[in-house]
Design an enzyme around this catalytic site. Structure first.
Site, short mmCIF file in Angstrom:
data_model
loop_
_atom_site.label_atom_id
_atom_site.label_comp_id
_atom_site.label_asym_id
_atom_site.label_seq_id
_atom_site.Cartn_x
_atom_site.Cartn_y
_atom_site.Cartn_z
N HIS A 37 0.84 -1.21 0.00
CA HIS A 37 0.00 0.00 0.00
C HIS A 37 0.87 1.26 0.00
O HIS A 37 0.55 2.25 -0.65
CB HIS A 37 -0.89 0.04 1.24
CG HIS A 37 -1.90 -1.05 1.31
ND1 HIS A 37 -1.86 -2.05 2.25
CD2 HIS A 37 -2.99 -1.30 0.56
CE1 HIS A 37 -2.88 -2.86 2.09
NE2 HIS A 37 -3.59 -2.43 1.06
N LYS A 150 -0.75 -6.84 -7.90
CA LYS A 150 -1.01 -8.15 -7.28
C LYS A 150 -2.45 -8.60 -7.58
O LYS A 150 -2.71 -9.76 -7.78
CB LYS A 150 -0.79 -8.08 -5.77
CG LYS A 150 -0.58 -9.45 -5.18
CD LYS A 150 -0.88 -9.51 -3.73
CE LYS A 150 -2.22 -10.12 -3.57
NZ LYS A 150 -2.98 -9.82 -2.45
N ASP A 151 -3.37 -7.61 -7.61
CA ASP A 151 -4.76 -7.92 -7.95
C ASP A 151 -4.94 -7.66 -9.45
O ASP A 151 -5.62 -6.72 -9.86
CB ASP A 151 -5.70 -7.06 -7.11
CG ASP A 151 -5.57 -7.38 -5.64
OD1 ASP A 151 -5.84 -8.52 -5.25
OD2 ASP A 151 -5.14 -6.50 -4.86
O1 PAF Z 1 -7.88 -4.02 -3.52
C1 PAF Z 1 -8.57 -3.65 -2.54
O2 PAF Z 1 -8.08 -3.44 -1.43
C2 PAF Z 1 -10.06 -3.47 -2.73
O3 PAF Z 1 -10.59 -4.40 -3.63
C3 PAF Z 1 -10.46 -2.03 -3.14
C4 PAF Z 1 -9.90 -1.67 -4.49
C5 PAF Z 1 -9.97 -1.06 -2.08
C6 PAF Z 1 -11.98 -1.92 -3.20
O4 PAF Z 1 -12.57 -2.23 -1.98
#
Ligand code: PAF
Length: 283
Positions: A37, A150-151
């Site tokens: 993050h 990662k996502d």
């Molecule tokens: O990747 C995440 O943490 C969540 O899917 C997001 C993009 C904050 C939406 O809730």
């Protein structure tokens, strides 16, 4: 850092700031912040003049209620980390603030992205992600949105959401941050014991193994062998190991040696669901 809990206060603040012509960067999160993050925040700080982070554990995107209940919450530590990164604004809304009683749920057309890989194993997940990201984008109206690679599938879904809504936000996809062991950083890692963290490194190892082994031709045996690596390392269950077109995520069973492709994996370790992906044709 300024903390807002209501949409009205946040919007008033952003509107006033925008009068001076500044660009706004937005980092949506569900909290339990880690270095992954923080790399999104840093990307926002270097690209834009005002960085807004949101922390909201979005119930709409959890297909499994116990996963929602167990999602780690570390708000005080999160605030300290955001302050240490000089984040300008934290938006920390409640569930009724985001989903008031009169909230109109939309249905997003995501095509095959909705039913493949994560979509297949987490039905409704991407509708829930779109629900909240659409709502957050309409509140913040950022110039830039920052998401982690990662996502991977989520990044593709949000690209499609931005296209469909026509909002003037550009998406920057930030590379996956990894532990020294190769394990992709994830809030869910907090639920792993030290021993499980060690076992969890198999997910990256199996993807790397695919990368070094793949040759033009059939890919099926590779996915099967990679799944075996995970199960032998102690994973309880593998949802998928897929070799897919990097653009469409369509599975590639016969690779021509040219098409950009990715390997994606999802599996359970001691009840914790982990995902990861790597490019097989780029860095
Ligand atoms: O990747 C995440 O943490 C969540 O899917 C997001 C993009 C904050 C939406 O809730």
């Amino acid at each position: 850092m300024i903390l807002f809990k209501t949409i009205n206060e946040l919007k008033k603040y952003i509107t006033a700031k925008r009068l001076s012509g500044i660009s706004v960067g937005f980092v949506p999160t569900m909290g339990a912040l880690h270095s992954g993050h923080l790399s999104l925040l840093r990307a926002s700080k270097t690209t834009t003049e005002l960085t807004i982070c949101s922390i909201f554990v979005n119930p709409a995107q959890f297909n499994d209620p116990s996963d929602y209940q167990q999602y780690p919450v570390t708000i005080e530590q999160d605030i300290r980390l955001l302050e240490s990164e000089n984040c300008d604004v934290l938006f920390l809304p409640s569930v009724p603030e985001i989903y008031p009683a009169d909230f109109q749920k939309k249905q997003y057309k995501l095509g095959a992205l909705e039913t493949s890989l994560e979509g297949e194993f987490r039905p409704g997940h991407f509708q829930g992600v779109c629900q909240v990201v659409d709502r957050l984008l309409s509140i913040v109206e950022p110039d830039w949105l920052f998401l982690g690679r990662k996502d991977y599938q989520q990044c593709m879904v949000i690209t499609e959401l931005i296209r469909q809504t026509g909002i003037h936000t550009r998406l920057q996809i930030v590379p996956t941050m990894r532990e020294a062991s190769g394990l992709a950083m994830s809030s869910r890692n907090l639920r792993l014991t030290a021993q499980d963290r060690e076992k969890a490194t198999a997910i990256y190892r199996s993807l790397q193994w695919i990368k070094t082994t793949i040759r033009p031709g059939t890919t099926l045996a590779l996915s099967e062998a990679a799944e075996k690596i995970l199960l032998e390392a102690g994973f309880d269950k593998v949802d998928y190991i897929s070799i897919a077109d990097a653009q469409s995520l369509e599975p590639i069973e016969n690779w021509d040696g040219q098409l950009p492709i990715v390997a994606l994996a999802a599996g359970f370790l001691s009840g914790v669901r982990l995902i990861d992906n790597i490019s097989l044709t780029g860095e």
